[in-house]
Design a protein around this motif. Structure first.
Motif, PDB file in Angstrom:
ATOM      1  N   THR A 156      43.474   4.561 -74.247  1.00  0.00           N
ATOM      2  CA  THR A 156      43.690   4.585 -75.706  1.00  0.00           C
ATOM      3  C   THR A 156      44.586   3.450 -76.174  1.00  0.00           C
ATOM      4  O   THR A 156      44.764   3.260 -77.365  1.00  0.00           O
ATOM      5  N   GLY A 157      45.199   2.723 -75.216  1.00  0.00           N
ATOM      6  CA  GLY A 157      46.110   1.638 -75.569  1.00  0.00           C
ATOM      7  C   GLY A 157      47.573   2.050 -75.582  1.00  0.00           C
ATOM      8  O   GLY A 157      48.429   1.284 -76.012  1.00  0.00           O
ATOM      9  N   ALA A 158      47.872   3.238 -75.096  1.00  0.00           N
ATOM     10  CA  ALA A 158      49.250   3.732 -75.092  1.00  0.00           C
ATOM     11  C   ALA A 158      50.077   3.039 -74.016  1.00  0.00           C
ATOM     12  O   ALA A 158      49.556   2.589 -73.008  1.00  0.00           O
ATOM     13  N   ASN A 159      51.391   2.986 -74.260  1.00  0.00           N
ATOM     14  CA  ASN A 159      52.313   2.529 -73.221  1.00  0.00           C
ATOM     15  C   ASN A 159      53.346   3.616 -72.891  1.00  0.00           C
ATOM     16  O   ASN A 159      54.268   3.393 -72.120  1.00  0.00           O
ATOM     17  N   ALA A 160      53.148   4.808 -73.482  1.00  0.00           N
ATOM     18  CA  ALA A 160      54.021   5.945 -73.176  1.00  0.00           C
ATOM     19  C   ALA A 160      53.293   7.243 -73.499  1.00  0.00           C
ATOM     20  O   ALA A 160      52.402   7.276 -74.352  1.00  0.00           O
ATOM     21  N   VAL A 161      53.683   8.298 -72.792  1.00  0.00           N
ATOM     22  CA  VAL A 161      53.199   9.640 -73.098  1.00  0.00           C
ATOM     23  C   VAL A 161      54.443  10.516 -73.250  1.00  0.00           C
ATOM     24  O   VAL A 161      55.273  10.601 -72.350  1.00  0.00           O
ATOM     25  N   LEU A 162      54.557  11.120 -74.414  1.00  0.00           N
ATOM     26  CA  LEU A 162      55.717  11.946 -74.726  1.00  0.00           C
ATOM     27  C   LEU A 162      55.346  13.421 -74.730  1.00  0.00           C
ATOM     28  O   LEU A 162      54.175  13.779 -74.800  1.00  0.00           O
ATOM     29  N   ASN A 163      56.379  14.251 -74.680  1.00  0.00           N
ATOM     30  CA  ASN A 163      56.185  15.711 -74.702  1.00  0.00           C
ATOM     31  C   ASN A 163      55.268  16.169 -73.566  1.00  0.00           C
ATOM     32  O   ASN A 163      54.431  17.054 -73.753  1.00  0.00           O
ATOM     33  N   VAL A 164      55.425  15.575 -72.388  1.00  0.00           N
ATOM     34  CA  VAL A 164      54.569  15.909 -71.247  1.00  0.00           C
ATOM     35  C   VAL A 164      54.838  17.340 -70.805  1.00  0.00           C
ATOM     36  O   VAL A 164      55.982  17.760 -70.654  1.00  0.00           O
ATOM     37  N   ARG A 165      53.775  18.082 -70.617  1.00  0.00           N
ATOM     38  CA  ARG A 165      53.849  19.479 -70.188  1.00  0.00           C
ATOM     39  C   ARG A 165      52.819  19.713 -69.100  1.00  0.00           C
ATOM     40  O   ARG A 165      51.859  18.958 -68.942  1.00  0.00           O
ATOM     41  N   PHE A 166      53.011  20.807 -68.364  1.00  0.00           N
ATOM     42  CA  PHE A 166      52.067  21.223 -67.330  1.00  0.00           C
ATOM     43  C   PHE A 166      51.594  22.634 -67.624  1.00  0.00           C
ATOM     44  O   PHE A 166      52.339  23.453 -68.167  1.00  0.00           O
ATOM     45  N   SER A 167      50.368  22.894 -67.229  1.00  0.00           N
ATOM     46  CA  SER A 167      49.794  24.226 -67.366  1.00  0.00           C
ATOM     47  C   SER A 167      48.995  24.520 -66.109  1.00  0.00           C
ATOM     48  O   SER A 167      48.388  23.613 -65.533  1.00  0.00           O
ATOM     49  N   THR A 168      49.006  25.770 -65.682  1.00  0.00           N
ATOM     50  CA  THR A 168      48.193  26.168 -64.536  1.00  0.00           C
ATOM     51  C   THR A 168      47.375  27.396 -64.913  1.00  0.00           C
ATOM     52  O   THR A 168      47.779  28.185 -65.767  1.00  0.00           O
ATOM     53  N   SER A 169      46.230  27.523 -64.280  1.00  0.00           N
ATOM     54  CA  SER A 169      45.416  28.720 -64.497  1.00  0.00           C
ATOM     55  C   SER A 169      44.531  28.947 -63.279  1.00  0.00           C
ATOM     56  O   SER A 169      44.151  28.005 -62.587  1.00  0.00           O
ATOM     57  N   ASN A 170      44.232  30.196 -63.020  1.00  0.00           N
ATOM     58  CA  ASN A 170      43.305  30.546 -61.942  1.00  0.00           C
ATOM     59  C   ASN A 170      41.886  30.363 -62.442  1.00  0.00           C
ATOM     60  O   ASN A 170      41.534  30.839 -63.515  1.00  0.00           O
ATOM     61  N   ILE A 171      41.084  29.678 -61.660  1.00  0.00           N
ATOM     62  CA  ILE A 171      39.694  29.432 -62.019  1.00  0.00           C
ATOM     63  C   ILE A 171      38.789  30.432 -61.310  1.00  0.00           C
ATOM     64  O   ILE A 171      37.880  30.994 -61.885  1.00  0.00           O
ATOM     65  N   ALA A 172      39.049  30.637 -60.031  1.00  0.00           N
ATOM     66  CA  ALA A 172      38.277  31.566 -59.198  1.00  0.00           C
ATOM     67  C   ALA A 172      39.197  32.022 -58.082  1.00  0.00           C
ATOM     68  O   ALA A 172      40.300  31.510 -57.927  1.00  0.00           O
ATOM     69  N   ALA A 173      38.739  32.967 -57.303  1.00  0.00           N
ATOM     70  CA  ALA A 173      39.540  33.423 -56.162  1.00  0.00           C
ATOM     71  C   ALA A 173      39.833  32.235 -55.253  1.00  0.00           C
ATOM     72  O   ALA A 173      38.919  31.573 -54.769  1.00  0.00           O
ATOM     73  N   GLY A 174      41.107  31.933 -55.083  1.00  0.00           N
ATOM     74  CA  GLY A 174      41.490  30.842 -54.198  1.00  0.00           C
ATOM     75  C   GLY A 174      41.470  29.464 -54.824  1.00  0.00           C
ATOM     76  O   GLY A 174      41.690  28.480 -54.138  1.00  0.00           O
TER      77      GLY A 174
END
Length: 104
Positions: A72-90
């Protein structure tokens, strides 16, 4: 590429807002490691194979987010967050997301 969980960067000015960027990966655990982790669960302690798996997944999610931000032409990413979720068993998804910006 500068990454921050803050909404601004000290001593920098946001000159352009480019929107949300994200990167994700879905990882599955190895059946053998899962068996060993189950045994470790009985006696307690860190499940190092899972720690390693999640560290690798976070690193990959960040790489993909940064790749999208660069496109996109960015030189920074702010407010970085992580998320996790179960998709299937394992199997689980780890997602990194933030706001792509241009800073000076």
């Amino acid at each position: 590429m500068e990454l921050s969980n803050l909404d601004t960067l000290p001593n920098k000015t946001i000159v352009k807002h480019l929107g949300l960027v994200q990167g994700s990966t879905v990882r599955a655990k190895h059946a053998g490691k899962d068996l060993l982790a189950g045994l470790k669960n009985i006696v307690g302690g860190e499940l190092k194979s899972y720690t390693e798996l999640l560290n690798e997944a976070r690193d990959e999610a960040i790489r993909r987010m940064v790749q999208q931000a660069r496109a996109t032409g960015a030189n920074a990413v702010l407010n970085v967050r992580f998320s996790t979720s179960n998709i299937a068993a394992g199997a689980a998804e780890v997602m990194a997301y933030g706001t792509a910006v241009v800073v000076e």
